[in-house]
Design a protein around this motif. Structure first.
Motif, PDB file in Angstrom:
ATOM      1  N   ILE A  36       0.658  18.892  -0.003  1.00  0.00           N
ATOM      2  CA  ILE A  36       0.396  17.646  -0.730  1.00  0.00           C
ATOM      3  C   ILE A  36       0.794  16.427   0.096  1.00  0.00           C
ATOM      4  CG2 ILE A  36       1.066  16.258  -2.742  1.00  0.00           C
ATOM      5  CD1 ILE A  36       1.391  18.925  -4.261  1.00  0.00           C
ATOM      6  N   VAL A  37       1.986  16.453   0.685  1.00  0.00           N
ATOM      7  CA  VAL A  37       2.512  15.229   1.305  1.00  0.00           C
ATOM      8  C   VAL A  37       2.244  15.120   2.807  1.00  0.00           C
ATOM      9  CG1 VAL A  37       4.308  15.036  -0.451  1.00  0.00           C
ATOM     10  CG2 VAL A  37       4.834  16.191   1.710  1.00  0.00           C
ATOM     11  N   ASN A  38       1.902  16.245   3.454  1.00  0.00           N
ATOM     12  CA  ASN A  38       1.679  16.194   4.906  1.00  0.00           C
ATOM     13  C   ASN A  38       0.274  16.638   5.313  1.00  0.00           C
ATOM     14  OD1 ASN A  38       4.157  15.172   5.878  1.00  0.00           O
ATOM     15  ND2 ASN A  38       5.137  17.173   5.639  1.00  0.00           N
ATOM     16  N   GLU A  39      -0.681  16.560   4.397  1.00  0.00           N
ATOM     17  CA  GLU A  39      -2.077  16.821   4.740  1.00  0.00           C
ATOM     18  C   GLU A  39      -2.466  15.918   5.922  1.00  0.00           C
ATOM     19  OE1 GLU A  39      -5.761  17.197   5.551  1.00  0.00           O
ATOM     20  OE2 GLU A  39      -4.952  18.604   4.076  1.00  0.00           O
ATOM     21  N   LYS A  40      -3.039  16.503   6.973  1.00  0.00           N
ATOM     22  CA  LYS A  40      -3.294  15.754   8.213  1.00  0.00           C
ATOM     23  C   LYS A  40      -4.311  14.623   8.049  1.00  0.00           C
ATOM     24  CE  LYS A  40      -6.766  19.020   9.988  1.00  0.00           C
ATOM     25  NZ  LYS A  40      -7.110  19.911  11.127  1.00  0.00           N
ATOM     26  N   HIS A  41      -5.169  14.712   7.017  1.00  0.00           N
ATOM     27  CA  HIS A  41      -6.146  13.650   6.795  1.00  0.00           C
ATOM     28  C   HIS A  41      -5.571  12.512   5.939  1.00  0.00           C
ATOM     29  CE1 HIS A  41      -8.794  17.058   7.834  1.00  0.00           C
ATOM     30  NE2 HIS A  41      -9.563  16.130   8.345  1.00  0.00           N
ATOM     31  N   LEU A  42      -4.393  12.740   5.377  1.00  0.00           N
ATOM     32  CA  LEU A  42      -3.761  11.746   4.512  1.00  0.00           C
ATOM     33  C   LEU A  42      -2.910  10.789   5.333  1.00  0.00           C
ATOM     34  CD1 LEU A  42      -2.946  10.715   1.640  1.00  0.00           C
ATOM     35  CD2 LEU A  42      -1.075  12.375   1.735  1.00  0.00           C
ATOM     36  N   ILE A  43      -3.088   9.502   5.090  1.00  0.00           N
ATOM     37  CA  ILE A  43      -2.320   8.474   5.786  1.00  0.00           C
ATOM     38  C   ILE A  43      -1.435   7.760   4.774  1.00  0.00           C
ATOM     39  CG2 ILE A  43      -2.434   6.346   7.145  1.00  0.00           C
ATOM     40  CD1 ILE A  43      -5.318   7.301   7.948  1.00  0.00           C
ATOM     41  N   ASN A  91      -9.607  16.436  -4.127  1.00  0.00           N
ATOM     42  CA  ASN A  91      -8.505  15.497  -3.921  1.00  0.00           C
ATOM     43  C   ASN A  91      -7.507  16.081  -2.941  1.00  0.00           C
ATOM     44  OD1 ASN A  91      -6.870  13.219  -4.399  1.00  0.00           O
ATOM     45  ND2 ASN A  91      -7.514  13.184  -6.533  1.00  0.00           N
ATOM     46  N   THR A  92      -6.619  15.247  -2.451  1.00  0.00           N
ATOM     47  CA  THR A  92      -5.607  15.693  -1.515  1.00  0.00           C
ATOM     48  C   THR A  92      -4.652  16.690  -2.173  1.00  0.00           C
ATOM     49  OG1 THR A  92      -3.928  14.943   0.061  1.00  0.00           O
ATOM     50  CG2 THR A  92      -3.993  13.828  -2.046  1.00  0.00           C
ATOM     51  N   GLY A  93      -4.145  17.638  -1.365  1.00  0.00           N
ATOM     52  CA  GLY A  93      -3.139  18.557  -1.859  1.00  0.00           C
ATOM     53  C   GLY A  93      -3.658  19.781  -2.588  1.00  0.00           C
ATOM     54  N   GLY A 119       0.813  -1.205   0.000  1.00  0.00           N
ATOM     55  CA  GLY A 119       0.000   0.000   0.000  1.00  0.00           C
ATOM     56  C   GLY A 119       0.846   1.255   0.000  1.00  0.00           C
ATOM     57  N   HIS A 120       0.181   2.399  -0.100  1.00  0.00           N
ATOM     58  CA  HIS A 120       0.920   3.661  -0.112  1.00  0.00           C
ATOM     59  C   HIS A 120       0.141   4.824   0.493  1.00  0.00           C
ATOM     60  CE1 HIS A 120       3.312   7.051  -1.741  1.00  0.00           C
ATOM     61  NE2 HIS A 120       4.302   6.205  -1.623  1.00  0.00           N
ATOM     62  N   MET A 121      -1.154   4.960   0.158  1.00  0.00           N
ATOM     63  CA  MET A 121      -1.935   6.093   0.645  1.00  0.00           C
ATOM     64  C   MET A 121      -3.333   5.669   1.055  1.00  0.00           C
ATOM     65  SD  MET A 121      -1.112   9.188  -2.000  1.00  0.00           S
ATOM     66  CE  MET A 121       0.525   9.877  -2.208  1.00  0.00           C
ATOM     67  N   GLU A 122      -3.872   6.393   2.058  1.00  0.00           N
ATOM     68  CA  GLU A 122      -5.258   6.211   2.481  1.00  0.00           C
ATOM     69  C   GLU A 122      -5.819   7.568   2.890  1.00  0.00           C
ATOM     70  OE1 GLU A 122      -5.374   3.363   5.647  1.00  0.00           O
ATOM     71  OE2 GLU A 122      -4.243   1.849   4.536  1.00  0.00           O
ATOM     72  N   GLY A 123      -7.104   7.805   2.599  1.00  0.00           N
ATOM     73  CA  GLY A 123      -7.796   9.006   3.076  1.00  0.00           C
ATOM     74  C   GLY A 123      -7.309  10.288   2.429  1.00  0.00           C
ATOM     75  N   GLY A 124      -7.685  11.407   3.078  1.00  0.00           N
ATOM     76  CA  GLY A 124      -7.162  12.714   2.689  1.00  0.00           C
ATOM     77  C   GLY A 124      -7.853  13.420   1.546  1.00  0.00           C
ATOM     78  N   GLN A 125      -9.086  13.007   1.178  1.00  0.00           N
ATOM     79  CA  GLN A 125      -9.739  13.614   0.023  1.00  0.00           C
ATOM     80  C   GLN A 125     -11.055  14.283   0.442  1.00  0.00           C
ATOM     81  OE1 GLN A 125      -9.448  11.311  -3.577  1.00  0.00           O
ATOM     82  NE2 GLN A 125      -7.970   9.932  -2.641  1.00  0.00           N
ATOM     83  N   PRO A 151     -13.938   5.215   7.131  1.00  0.00           N
ATOM     84  CA  PRO A 151     -12.737   5.363   7.968  1.00  0.00           C
ATOM     85  C   PRO A 151     -11.493   4.673   7.429  1.00  0.00           C
ATOM     86  CG  PRO A 151     -14.656   4.901   9.321  1.00  0.00           C
ATOM     87  CD  PRO A 151     -15.094   4.734   7.902  1.00  0.00           C
ATOM     88  N   ASN A 152     -11.680   3.621   6.639  1.00  0.00           N
ATOM     89  CA  ASN A 152     -10.526   2.888   6.114  1.00  0.00           C
ATOM     90  C   ASN A 152     -10.440   2.983   4.587  1.00  0.00           C
ATOM     91  OD1 ASN A 152      -9.554   1.633   8.673  1.00  0.00           O
ATOM     92  ND2 ASN A 152     -11.565   0.677   8.626  1.00  0.00           N
ATOM     93  N   ASP A 153     -10.912   4.115   4.037  1.00  0.00           N
ATOM     94  CA  ASP A 153     -10.916   4.210   2.576  1.00  0.00           C
ATOM     95  C   ASP A 153      -9.492   4.165   2.037  1.00  0.00           C
ATOM     96  OD1 ASP A 153     -10.305   7.222   1.188  1.00  0.00           O
ATOM     97  OD2 ASP A 153     -10.481   7.176   3.367  1.00  0.00           O
ATOM     98  N   LEU A 154      -9.346   3.505   0.922  1.00  0.00           N
ATOM     99  CA  LEU A 154      -8.023   3.309   0.333  1.00  0.00           C
ATOM    100  C   LEU A 154      -7.819   4.206  -0.868  1.00  0.00           C
ATOM    101  CD1 LEU A 154      -7.571  -0.562   0.254  1.00  0.00           C
ATOM    102  CD2 LEU A 154      -6.866   1.038   2.019  1.00  0.00           C
ATOM    103  N   CYS A 155      -6.592   4.670  -0.999  1.00  0.00           N
ATOM    104  CA  CYS A 155      -6.181   5.279  -2.246  1.00  0.00           C
ATOM    105  C   CYS A 155      -5.156   4.335  -2.871  1.00  0.00           C
ATOM    106  CB  CYS A 155      -5.626   6.686  -2.026  1.00  0.00           C
ATOM    107  SG  CYS A 155      -5.231   7.526  -3.584  1.00  0.00           S
ATOM    108  N   CYS A 156      -3.962   4.769  -3.010  1.00  0.00           N
ATOM    109  CA  CYS A 156      -2.994   4.091  -3.867  1.00  0.00           C
ATOM    110  C   CYS A 156      -2.473   2.770  -3.297  1.00  0.00           C
ATOM    111  CB  CYS A 156      -1.840   5.040  -4.141  1.00  0.00           C
ATOM    112  SG  CYS A 156      -2.420   6.632  -4.763  1.00  0.00           S
ATOM    113  N   ARG A 157      -2.473   1.747  -4.152  1.00  0.00           N
ATOM    114  CA  ARG A 157      -1.909   0.436  -3.835  1.00  0.00           C
ATOM    115  C   ARG A 157      -0.634   0.221  -4.658  1.00  0.00           C
ATOM    116  NH1 ARG A 157      -3.319  -0.596   0.648  1.00  0.00           N
ATOM    117  NH2 ARG A 157      -3.439   1.672   0.527  1.00  0.00           N
TER     118      ARG A 157
END
Length: 355
Positions: free
Chosen positions: A276-283, A192-194, A110-116, A215-221
């Motif tokens: 873009i990279v440190n948005e608090k909602h982005l995991i 979108n994030t960023g 995985g790589h990213m979750e949430g933040g949108q 709560p566990n929505d996925l973005c990039c795999r």
């Protein structure tokens, strides 16, 4: 007597030369080979964990050379055409859509979750407190984007007919989403994030985040082609090891995340890169999260994005062995480290124990 000394000298010379040659061969045979990977990423998201792993020397520690290739679009087409080895930041829904159409892709991490965010004009924000409040509204969305699937699925779960109760307007980019909301062409936009700086500059504001809707929505795999050879398996394990270590750096030191990401976004000011990279909602999580990938697959079927998939066994599109091996090596090398124990517990919960 002189002849014997001369002969003895020749014998010793060849003996020492033989020992030296054998030593060099043994050293060469025990030295690990260098592996190479070509990794594609979307320009919109960047590649935070990979950037950290490169900046901190985590890939170098693994004798792994990683070439990063940016895409505005077409990253998964490049993966399918064998032009890159890994598609890193191209969502979850999009590779699942490719799989539904017959692509031989596998998820390995995985790589990213949430933040949108779901955004609207500030003066209208108070109108939206529950999903019911979206009934009758015009909503701009990017088809097959992460938030597109999450939002439509949330409406569907709430009993809201996404074909009759709301007016969904498909656009091509986040810029189009924001412009549509700002101009009044739509009431709400799935962003979108960023993009918070631009969002706020236009007088818009988030009313929900994807994390709120799921709560566990996925973005990039981390997505690869299905025919994983022996050398590729080793390289992927090394890559995932780097991402796992990078995830820790991101959690403990966001400043390092910012510095590592600057070269990727070299045309942007520091404040924008940080957004873009440190948005608090982005995991940023390297965990494959098989549970939520399967849930996304089901959501896409529920809202009509994919159908006629009875012949597709989604289980065949996961290979978690490289992530498991990477984490196992990190735990063995750091047996008293509580962080890696927690990562293992998360892995078990999200990939093994949910069945």
């Amino acid at each position: 007597m002189r002849k014997r000394k001369w002969l003895f000298g020749i014998v010793m010379f060849f003996a020492l030369t033989l020992v030296a040659c054998n030593g060099d061969e043994e050293k060469a045979s025990t030295q690990e080979k260098t592996y190479k990977l070509k990794v594609g990423y979307g320009q919109l998201y960047g590649a935070p964990l990979a950037d950290i792993a490169r900046a901190e020397g985590f890939f170098e520690d693994e004798n792994l050379e990683v070439e990063m290739v940016s895409f505005t679009s077409g990253g998964l087409d490049a993966l399918q055409a064998d032009k890159i080895d890994i598609a890193l930041t191209f969502g979850t829904a999009t590779p699942l859509n490719y799989i539904a159409q017959g692509a031989d892709f596998k998820f390995v991490g995985g790589h990213m979750e949430g933040g949108q965010p779901v955004v609207t004009k500030k003066e209208n924000a108070s109108q939206y407190k529950t999903l019911e409040d979206f009934k009758g509204k015009k909503i701009a969305t990017i088809r097959l984007g992460t938030l597109d699937v999450v939002f439509k699925s949330a409406l569907d779960d709430a009993g809201i007919d996404i074909h009759k109760d709301v007016d969904l307007v498909e656009v091509k980019s986040v810029a189009d989403v924001l412009e549509a909301v700002n101009s009044g062409k739509v009431d709400v936009g799935l962003s979108n994030t960023g993009h918070m700086t631009k969002t706020e500059a236009l007088g818009l504001t988030p009313i929900f985040w994807s994390n709120d809707l799921s709560p566990n929505d996925l973005c990039c795999r981390v997505t690869v082609r299905g025919n994983i050879t022996g050398d590729k398996a080793v390289a992927y394990k090394k890559f995932m090891k780097g991402l796992i270590r990078a995830e820790r750096v991101k959690l403990e030191n966001p400043k390092k995340n910012l510095e590592a990401s600057k070269p990727t976004f070299k045309q942007l000011p520091e404040e924008r890169v940080n957004e873009i990279v440190n948005e608090k909602h982005l995991i940023n999580s390297a965990d494959p999260n098989k549970r939520e990938v399967i849930n996304t697959w089901k959501k896409m079927q529920d809202i009509g994005y994919i159908s006629d998939v009875e012949t597709i066994n989604l289980e065949n599109h996961f290979d978690l062995s490289m992530y498991e091996a990477a984490l196992d090596e990190l735990i063995k090398g750091n047996p008293n480290d509580e962080y890696y124990k927690q990562v293992l517990q998360r892995y078990n919960e999200q990939n093994l124990d949910f069945k």
